[in-house]
Design a protein around this motif. Sequence first.
Motif: not given
Length: 271
Positions: A171-178, A203-204, A210-213, A216-221
């Motif tokens: 996830l770090i490599d992908a820039g998703a988290i730091t 994760g969807v 076009g991204r998974v976050d 974000d409530l919608v992505d999380a649910m």
Amino acid sequence: MSSLLRKIPARGLALSLFLTLPFAALAAPCSDTGGQYESWKPLMAEEAKAAGVGRRGIEALMATSYSKATIGADRNQKSFKYSLTKFLEIRGAEAIVSQGRKRRAQNPDFYAALERQYGVPAGVLIAIHGMETGFGNFMGDTNVVSAIATLAYDCRRSDFFTPHLIGALKLIDAGAITTQTRGAKHGELGHTQFLPGNALTYGVDGNGDGRVDLTDLVDAMASTANFLRQKGWRPGAGYQEGEPNFAVIKQWNAATVYQQAIALMGARIDG
């Protein structure tokens, strides 16, 4: 609170294939104390490289520190000791059910759409959301990468957490988290507290951007529903103890009272 999870391209989820890699052949030695943590990191880095972690992820691993807060939380999990009645009281089940019903009533189309797509009823998803973060009110205050690395290093459940550490580094490599990303004491992320390896695998993109976050409530649910479906959820089947989908709820949390609470509260929210 700072963001737990930056936006990640949906295509990055293919990296979840790392979960099938044979870690045992490369495994760095674990320890029951923090004394060998610094000497463990370069050994773990070699294992991570073999699993496909890139430069940014390796740098993040080397910047971690042993998390005494995480070890303290892991050694003091009381949920396994409580009766169901006590657990429901401590976790505020009545408030979760009350708020959960309101949330479902306020956005019925959203939850109906999730059930159509994944087969998971609103009550289960809402109960998980309430149990995990109080409906997003507190998503954690612990450094995610250090927490996961500490648990991978610790001998108690090293085999379980090492793939999630690899996931965090990817996830770090992908820039998703730091290296500054905050989550729960065991490194969980977002509204429903996904471990990093599960974030990659399940994760969807629920909101279609076009991204998974997972903050974000919608992505999380949507991701939570996808997790349950991929674990074997049978649409239309029951989810109380003794019914087919209770076995899937067991995949979410190892504590029996936690599993029972999700099922009971979910039924009341759905009712």
